[in-house]
Design a protein around this motif. Structure first.
Motif, PDB file in Angstrom:
ATOM      1  N   ALA A   1       0.829  -1.205   0.000  1.00 19.74           N
ATOM      2  CA  ALA A   1       0.000   0.000   0.000  1.00 19.74           C
ATOM      3  C   ALA A   1       0.860   1.251   0.000  1.00 19.74           C
ATOM      4  CB  ALA A   1      -0.928  -0.021   1.219  1.00 19.74           C
ATOM      5  N   GLY A   2       1.962   1.232   0.748  1.00 19.63           N
ATOM      6  CA  GLY A   2       2.853   2.393   0.764  1.00 19.63           C
ATOM      7  C   GLY A   2       3.491   2.649  -0.585  1.00 19.63           C
ATOM      8  N   ALA A   3       3.924   1.561  -1.267  1.00 21.43           N
ATOM      9  CA  ALA A   3       4.532   1.729  -2.591  1.00 21.43           C
ATOM     10  C   ALA A   3       3.519   2.259  -3.597  1.00 21.43           C
ATOM     11  CB  ALA A   3       5.109   0.391  -3.060  1.00 21.43           C
ATOM     12  N   ALA A   4       2.271   1.736  -3.540  1.00 22.73           N
ATOM     13  CA  ALA A   4       1.244   2.225  -4.461  1.00 22.73           C
ATOM     14  C   ALA A   4       0.912   3.684  -4.195  1.00 22.73           C
ATOM     15  CB  ALA A   4      -0.019   1.364  -4.330  1.00 22.73           C
ATOM     16  N   GLY A   5       0.835   4.059  -2.920  1.00 20.95           N
ATOM     17  CA  GLY A   5       0.561   5.465  -2.596  1.00 20.95           C
ATOM     18  C   GLY A   5       1.673   6.386  -3.057  1.00 20.95           C
ATOM     19  N   LEU A   6       2.936   5.938  -2.905  1.00 23.23           N
ATOM     20  CA  LEU A   6       4.062   6.749  -3.349  1.00 23.23           C
ATOM     21  C   LEU A   6       4.052   6.931  -4.866  1.00 23.23           C
ATOM     22  CD1 LEU A   6       6.678   8.239  -2.663  1.00 23.23           C
ATOM     23  CD2 LEU A   6       7.885   6.037  -2.837  1.00 23.23           C
ATOM     24  N   ALA A   7       3.746   5.851  -5.621  1.00 25.05           N
ATOM     25  CA  ALA A   7       3.682   5.949  -7.081  1.00 25.05           C
ATOM     26  C   ALA A   7       2.576   6.897  -7.515  1.00 25.05           C
ATOM     27  CB  ALA A   7       3.475   4.556  -7.679  1.00 25.05           C
ATOM     28  N   LEU A   8       1.425   6.816  -6.838  1.00 19.65           N
ATOM     29  CA  LEU A   8       0.323   7.720  -7.178  1.00 19.65           C
ATOM     30  C   LEU A   8       0.685   9.168  -6.889  1.00 19.65           C
ATOM     31  CD1 LEU A   8      -2.609   8.103  -8.065  1.00 19.65           C
ATOM     32  CD2 LEU A   8      -3.307   7.692  -5.686  1.00 19.65           C
ATOM     33  N   LEU A   9       1.368   9.414  -5.778  1.00 14.10           N
ATOM     34  CA  LEU A   9       1.786  10.779  -5.443  1.00 14.10           C
ATOM     35  C   LEU A   9       2.748  11.332  -6.480  1.00 14.10           C
ATOM     36  CD1 LEU A   9       1.786  13.139  -3.454  1.00 14.10           C
ATOM     37  CD2 LEU A   9       3.630  11.985  -2.196  1.00 14.10           C
TER      38      LEU A   9
END
Length: 320
Positions: A272-280
């Protein structure tokens, strides 16, 4: 030289006779009638100093009771408040049993540890010598005792673990007994902690880990390199001035690489953290491009109409 050899063989014969005496003691079986308040005699025939008396029920060696002149008495959970040491003489290990049932039928072994004579043992067979009850009486056999844990612990093999028995007890605690029941085996005492004359006395009988005691008699068992054989129930019995209280812990040991909820949740958090970082990052890139486009359009508008021909609009750039 001959005198030394004679002394040597004399010593060997004495050792052999002592072991033979103990073996003969263990072969003798005394029969006792099953009745309320029955007495199982275990009176050592010689004199000396008593080190300890222990009673077990064979063939499973289920512990019954232990008496120590200095550390006191410890009872197995099934026999607690039913067994009493008579202690008519200094080397008397006899006990009486009350509230008897047919489950008390069987072979009991008494072991008296003395100094300097050594151990003395006796076997007693408890039988129902009366007429047996009718088998077809319409009653069902009561189910076996079910152990309910107050705390559930789960761990993978090869890890370290500390099992704590810090039950919030009422009253003043003067003795704590730590027991273990593994793979359906009977309960066995692995540690005793008590206060004697203001001092802390700790007994560690565990072959796995180390038993520690605190000044307020909170007991903990430190297990290193946990193995599958450590799975089972662990129980602490607190003897207080207001009665006996217990707390039970159930330990489950999983194989390495097996399903671990904590590891699974960690993977979820990382994903979830990696996906959130990519979206940001994607949002930042789009915002920067949009801002650059607006600033370019604003600059073009400010130019003289004759200069706009040489300065393409942002829409024209998108066609390249």
């Amino acid at each position: 030289m001959e005198a030394v050899q004679k002394d040597y063989w004399y010593f060997v014969v004495l050792v052999f006779l002592s072991f033979l005496k103990v073996a003969v003691q263990q072969q003798e079986v005394v029969t006792v009638r099953l009745e309320e308040g029955m007495v199982l005699d275990c009176l050592c025939p010689w004199t000396g100093n008593l080190s300890m008396v222990s009673w077990t029920k064979v063939p499973d060696k289920h512990p019954v009771a232990v008496f120590h002149p200095e550390f006191g008495i410890a009872f197995s959970h099934h026999y607690r408040e039913r067994v009493e040491f008579l202690r008519t003489t200094p080397l008397d290990g006899s006990i009486s049993i009350r509230n008897v049932t047919h489950q008390d039928i069987g072979l009991y072994s008494c072991s008296v540890q003395t100094f300097p004579q050594g151990p003395w043992s006796r076997n007693i067979q408890v039988e129902d010598l009366d007429e047996p009850p009718e088998e077809d009486n319409g009653t069902e056999t009561p189910p076996p005792e079910v152990t309910v844990a107050d705390t559930e612990l789960k761990i993978e093999q090869s890890h370290n673990l500390t099992i704590k028995c810090d039950h919030k007890h009422n009253g003043t605690v003067y003795q704590v007994i730590l027991e273990r029941m593994l793979h359906g085996n009977p309960w066995g005492i692995i540690g005793v902690c008590k206060k004697v004359e203001g001092g802390l006395v700790s007994e560690d009988y565990s072959d796995r880990g180390r038993v520690d005691c605190t000044d307020n008699l909170d007991v903990s068992l430190l297990l290193t390199d946990v193995a599958e054989e450590d799975s089972g129930f662990y129980r602490c019995t607190f003897n207080t001035d207001v009665g006996v209280q217990t707390t039970t812990v159930h330990l489950s040991v999983a194989a390495p690489g097996g399903f671990s909820l904590s590891l699974y949740m960690m993977y979820i958090y990382i994903g979830a953290g990696a996906a959130g970082l990519a979206l940001l990052i994607a949002i930042i890139i789009v915002a920067m491009r949009h801002r650059k486009k607006n600033r370019r359009e604003e600059y073009r508008v400010k130019l003289h109409p004759s200069q706009r021909k040489d300065f393409p609009s942002p829409d024209d750039l998108t066609h390249y």
